[in-house]
Design a protein around this motif. Structure first.
Motif, PDB file in Angstrom:
ATOM      1  N   THR A 195      41.799  32.962  50.063  1.00  0.00           N
ATOM      2  CA  THR A 195      41.181  31.679  50.423  1.00  0.00           C
ATOM      3  C   THR A 195      39.846  31.896  51.117  1.00  0.00           C
ATOM      4  O   THR A 195      38.852  31.210  50.819  1.00  0.00           O
ATOM      5  CB  THR A 195      42.122  30.875  51.349  1.00  0.00           C
ATOM      6  N   ILE A 196      39.802  32.851  52.035  1.00  0.00           N
ATOM      7  CA  ILE A 196      38.549  33.135  52.741  1.00  0.00           C
ATOM      8  C   ILE A 196      37.487  33.636  51.774  1.00  0.00           C
ATOM      9  O   ILE A 196      36.324  33.202  51.813  1.00  0.00           O
ATOM     10  CB  ILE A 196      38.805  34.157  53.869  1.00  0.00           C
ATOM     11  N   LEU A 197      37.869  34.543  50.871  1.00  0.00           N
ATOM     12  CA  LEU A 197      36.916  35.060  49.875  1.00  0.00           C
ATOM     13  C   LEU A 197      36.403  33.952  48.964  1.00  0.00           C
ATOM     14  O   LEU A 197      35.190  33.861  48.694  1.00  0.00           O
ATOM     15  CB  LEU A 197      37.584  36.164  49.044  1.00  0.00           C
ATOM     16  N   PHE A 198      37.310  33.107  48.505  1.00  0.00           N
ATOM     17  CA  PHE A 198      36.915  32.048  47.573  1.00  0.00           C
ATOM     18  C   PHE A 198      36.026  31.021  48.273  1.00  0.00           C
ATOM     19  O   PHE A 198      35.041  30.534  47.688  1.00  0.00           O
ATOM     20  CB  PHE A 198      38.160  31.375  47.002  1.00  0.00           C
ATOM     21  N   MET A 199      36.346  30.686  49.517  1.00  0.00           N
ATOM     22  CA  MET A 199      35.526  29.741  50.267  1.00  0.00           C
ATOM     23  C   MET A 199      34.106  30.279  50.434  1.00  0.00           C
ATOM     24  O   MET A 199      33.122  29.538  50.259  1.00  0.00           O
ATOM     25  CB  MET A 199      36.159  29.479  51.630  1.00  0.00           C
ATOM     26  N   ARG A 207      28.860  26.579  43.567  1.00  0.00           N
ATOM     27  CA  ARG A 207      29.456  26.236  42.271  1.00  0.00           C
ATOM     28  C   ARG A 207      30.786  25.492  42.465  1.00  0.00           C
ATOM     29  O   ARG A 207      31.860  25.995  42.116  1.00  0.00           O
ATOM     30  CB  ARG A 207      29.637  27.493  41.430  1.00  0.00           C
ATOM     31  N   ASP A 208      30.674  24.330  43.031  1.00  0.00           N
ATOM     32  CA  ASP A 208      31.855  23.470  43.176  1.00  0.00           C
ATOM     33  C   ASP A 208      32.265  22.928  41.818  1.00  0.00           C
ATOM     34  O   ASP A 208      31.437  22.800  40.903  1.00  0.00           O
ATOM     35  CB  ASP A 208      31.540  22.314  44.131  1.00  0.00           C
ATOM     36  N   PHE A 209      33.537  22.578  41.693  1.00  0.00           N
ATOM     37  CA  PHE A 209      34.027  22.015  40.435  1.00  0.00           C
ATOM     38  C   PHE A 209      35.083  20.953  40.729  1.00  0.00           C
ATOM     39  O   PHE A 209      35.560  20.812  41.859  1.00  0.00           O
ATOM     40  CB  PHE A 209      34.612  23.121  39.540  1.00  0.00           C
ATOM     41  N   GLY A 210      35.443  20.203  39.704  1.00  0.00           N
ATOM     42  CA  GLY A 210      36.472  19.177  39.855  1.00  0.00           C
ATOM     43  C   GLY A 210      36.027  18.037  40.749  1.00  0.00           C
ATOM     44  O   GLY A 210      34.836  17.667  40.808  1.00  0.00           O
ATOM     45  N   ILE A 484      42.965  40.172  44.183  1.00  0.00           N
ATOM     46  CA  ILE A 484      41.503  40.118  44.320  1.00  0.00           C
ATOM     47  C   ILE A 484      40.834  40.192  42.950  1.00  0.00           C
ATOM     48  O   ILE A 484      39.863  39.471  42.675  1.00  0.00           O
ATOM     49  CB  ILE A 484      41.019  41.256  45.238  1.00  0.00           C
ATOM     50  N   ALA A 485      41.348  41.063  42.078  1.00  0.00           N
ATOM     51  CA  ALA A 485      40.765  41.201  40.734  1.00  0.00           C
ATOM     52  C   ALA A 485      40.908  39.901  39.948  1.00  0.00           C
ATOM     53  O   ALA A 485      39.960  39.470  39.256  1.00  0.00           O
ATOM     54  CB  ALA A 485      41.453  42.355  39.990  1.00  0.00           C
ATOM     55  N   ALA A 486      42.066  39.261  40.045  1.00  0.00           N
ATOM     56  CA  ALA A 486      42.272  37.996  39.324  1.00  0.00           C
ATOM     57  C   ALA A 486      41.313  36.928  39.832  1.00  0.00           C
ATOM     58  O   ALA A 486      40.731  36.168  39.041  1.00  0.00           O
ATOM     59  CB  ALA A 486      43.719  37.537  39.498  1.00  0.00           C
ATOM     60  N   LEU A 487      41.128  36.858  41.162  1.00  0.00           N
ATOM     61  CA  LEU A 487      40.200  35.878  41.721  1.00  0.00           C
ATOM     62  C   LEU A 487      38.770  36.203  41.304  1.00  0.00           C
ATOM     63  O   LEU A 487      37.980  35.296  41.006  1.00  0.00           O
ATOM     64  CB  LEU A 487      40.321  35.856  43.242  1.00  0.00           C
ATOM     65  N   ALA A 488      38.425  37.488  41.263  1.00  0.00           N
ATOM     66  CA  ALA A 488      37.077  37.888  40.847  1.00  0.00           C
ATOM     67  C   ALA A 488      36.798  37.473  39.405  1.00  0.00           C
ATOM     68  O   ALA A 488      35.697  37.008  39.081  1.00  0.00           O
ATOM     69  CB  ALA A 488      36.916  39.399  41.011  1.00  0.00           C
ATOM     70  N   VAL A 489      37.801  37.620  38.541  1.00  0.00           N
ATOM     71  CA  VAL A 489      37.636  37.199  37.142  1.00  0.00           C
ATOM     72  C   VAL A 489      37.362  35.706  37.073  1.00  0.00           C
ATOM     73  O   VAL A 489      36.457  35.252  36.343  1.00  0.00           O
ATOM     74  CB  VAL A 489      38.887  37.562  36.314  1.00  0.00           C
ATOM     75  N   PHE A 490      38.123  34.922  37.836  1.00  0.00           N
ATOM     76  CA  PHE A 490      37.902  33.474  37.830  1.00  0.00           C
ATOM     77  C   PHE A 490      36.501  33.136  38.335  1.00  0.00           C
ATOM     78  O   PHE A 490      35.817  32.262  37.770  1.00  0.00           O
ATOM     79  CB  PHE A 490      38.950  32.775  38.685  1.00  0.00           C
ATOM     80  N   MET A 491      36.054  33.829  39.396  1.00  0.00           N
ATOM     81  CA  MET A 491      34.734  33.533  39.951  1.00  0.00           C
ATOM     82  C   MET A 491      33.627  33.883  38.961  1.00  0.00           C
ATOM     83  O   MET A 491      32.623  33.172  38.866  1.00  0.00           O
ATOM     84  CB  MET A 491      34.550  34.280  41.275  1.00  0.00           C
ATOM     85  N   VAL A 492      33.806  34.965  38.202  1.00  0.00           N
ATOM     86  CA  VAL A 492      32.815  35.330  37.179  1.00  0.00           C
ATOM     87  C   VAL A 492      32.768  34.272  36.082  1.00  0.00           C
ATOM     88  O   VAL A 492      31.685  33.838  35.653  1.00  0.00           O
ATOM     89  CB  VAL A 492      33.149  36.708  36.581  1.00  0.00           C
ATOM     90  N   VAL A 493      33.941  33.819  35.635  1.00  0.00           N
ATOM     91  CA  VAL A 493      34.003  32.778  34.595  1.00  0.00           C
ATOM     92  C   VAL A 493      33.373  31.488  35.116  1.00  0.00           C
ATOM     93  O   VAL A 493      32.588  30.823  34.405  1.00  0.00           O
ATOM     94  CB  VAL A 493      35.460  32.538  34.160  1.00  0.00           C
TER      95      VAL A 493
END
Length: 503
Positions: A195-199, A207-210, A484-493
């Motif tokens: 959560t901290i990384l994503f925030m 890059r907000d969405f939704g 962390i890798a899964a979150l990084a993939v989402f952030m790249v996409v």
């Protein structure tokens, strides 16, 4: 009824009722009384006496935790009424030059105030709202930042009301040091870290969405304070300025509180008797340490404020009642959770004896426990709106299941419980921290819930994947890396498909 299948009935009743009624207090009370009835063989009067005997024993043995919470509440009230937070807000207004820096300073303040999530939500909202308004940052975005730096920060802070609550949730017969177990869970609390990384990613890239993106774009085009808060803005500002506090009157009490609690751990661990720092931390009495540190900080704050007339003597003393009142819900939940744990302990229903024998006969199910605990904790916290009640219910079950049979995976499972409890609390519209984040940002509560929910879902999915890997590998660091890798993939996409919503 001791060490039989019936012993699992009280926590099951509590969980089912909490999910169904969304009332954690009554669910805990009914679960406790059902356990007392089982132990007393259906004798109503004896069950009642048993219930209150267990409560007296558990509250008595954890009284230092309750005193710590009360003193912490008093400190929060005193600092709030000193006007020190208003001074910090004025400094931030002069210093900050843009949206990104305003958001990052908000995060920084949320990280600094890791002692308690209530204090965090109210302080960060009160202090930073005028600053973020100046740069037309959507109040839903502010509410998200407040919420993401409240419970997720407190649950990975060794010196906090949350650490005390987690440490005290262990059954008395667990033969495990609650504070040391909490320290071991910190690296594996996937939801908090992700959560901290994503925030930070969302703040830095914009890059907000939704629903959050729509709210940000609307704020960029035409920023306005919600109508129901327009009349109260001036009143809130004057209330925050009740005292003559400066920034130092906010920072010094916090620093002394943190330092005194750490010293308390060293002191109760025998640092003055020749033990090393590592030995002192390992042998410390965390509840005594916290109450010692908080009392030192309380005395320091009084000596800091009263001679300089930052607040009057009457205002300082008035903080006692306000502080106690603010901590009452947390204290009540803890007392009930302790009592449920006591009813299920070895001296009464011996849930651990039954569950341990079942797990020993079916050792293969252990690998599924981390993701299962994460999902159950998330659902329970979402339905009840309380993290503390959730891990108060589930941690004793995890100890009973894994305490002796699979100690290697116990830490990861408890981390999954804490992670799920924070996740469900973060998403729940009836959570106290979600409500306080909305109140601190002064935005519509349901707007905050709807804009935050997609972000919670993304991080929760990555966390669940990490705990699935944890279960199969029995290695928390591998699961952390996968999360962390899964979150990084989402952030790249997300970066490749969504433009920045900030201007």
């Amino acid at each position: 009824m001791t060490a039989t299948a019936w012993s699992i009935l009280p926590p099951i009743i509590t969980i089912v009722l909490a999910l169904w009624t969304k009332e954690v207090y009554m669910s805990l009370i009914i679960g406790i009384f059902s356990g007392a009835m089982l132990f007393a063989g259906g004798n109503f009067l004896q069950a009642t006496l048993t219930m209150f005997q267990v409560m007296a024993d558990k509250v008595g043995s954890n009284v230092n935790i309750l005193v710590f919470l009360v003193i912490l509440g008093i400190l929060v009230a005193a600092i709030t009424r000193s006007g020190a937070m208003n001074a910090y807000g004025e400094w931030a207004t002069r210093t900050i030059k843009g949206k990104r820096s305003a958001s990052l300073v908000t995060v920084l303040l949320g990280i600094v105030i890791f002692i308690d999530d209530y204090f965090n939500c109210l302080t960060v909202g009160t202090v930073m709202r005028p600053v973020t308004d100046k740069f037309q940052i959507a109040r839903t975005k502010l509410a998200y930042i407040i919420d993401a730096t409240a419970a997720p920060i407190c649950i990975i802070a060794p010196v906090s009301s949350w650490a005390a609550a987690v440490g005290s949730s262990l059954p008395a017969d667990a033969q495990i040091d609650g504070f040391m177990l909490f320290l071991q869970t910190i690296p594996f609390n996937l939801y908090a870290w992700l959560t901290i990384l994503f925030m930070l990613f969302i703040i830095w890239t914009g890059r907000d969405f939704g629903a959050m993106r729509r709210s940000v774009e609307k704020s960029n085009a035409h920023f306005e304070i919600p109508k129901e808060y327009q009349d109260t803005a001036e009143a809130s500002a004057s209330a925050a300025s009740e005292g003559r506090g400066k920034m130092i009157d906010l920072m010094l009490p916090l620093l002394v509180l943190i330092g005194a609690c750490i010293y308390g751990m060293l002191y109760t661990g025998g640092i003055h008797e020749g033990n090393s720092i590592a030995e002192a931390f390992a042998n410390c009495d965390s509840s005594k340490s916290l109450v010692l540190g908080s009392f030192i900080a309380f005395v320091f704050t009084g000596l800091l404020y009263l001679p300089r007339r930052v607040v009057s003597f009457n205002v300082f003393c008035d903080s006692f009642g306000w502080g106690f009142k603010a901590m009452t819900p947390a204290i009540f939940i803890l007392c009930l959770a302790w009592t449920l744990s006591g009813i299920c302990s070895k001296e009464y229903l011996d849930l651990g004896g039954f569950v341990g024998s079942v797990v020993q006969a079916n050792a293969g199910v252990v690998m599924f426990l981390p993701p299962l605990f994460f999902l159950v904790a998330t659902g329970l916290a979402f339905a009840t709106g309380t993290s503390w009640g959730t891990f108060g219910i589930l941690i004793p079950i995890a100890i009973a299941v894994l305490g002796q049979t699979a100690p290697d995976i116990l830490v990861v499972s408890v981390a999954a419980i804490l992670s799920g409890a924070v996740c469900g609390d973060h998403a729940s519209p009836i959570s106290d921290t979600t409500i306080l984040a909305s109140a601190g940002a002064q935005c519509h509560h349901l707007d905050h819930v709807s804009t935050q929910l997609p972000y919670v879902a993304i991080v929760a999915s990555c966390s669940l994947l990490g705990y699935i890997v944890d279960g199969f590998t029995e290695n928390g660091y591998i699961g952390l890396g996968v999360g962390i890798a899964a979150l990084a993939v989402f952030m790249v996409v997300l970066s490749s498909r969504v433009d920045s919503a900030e201007r």
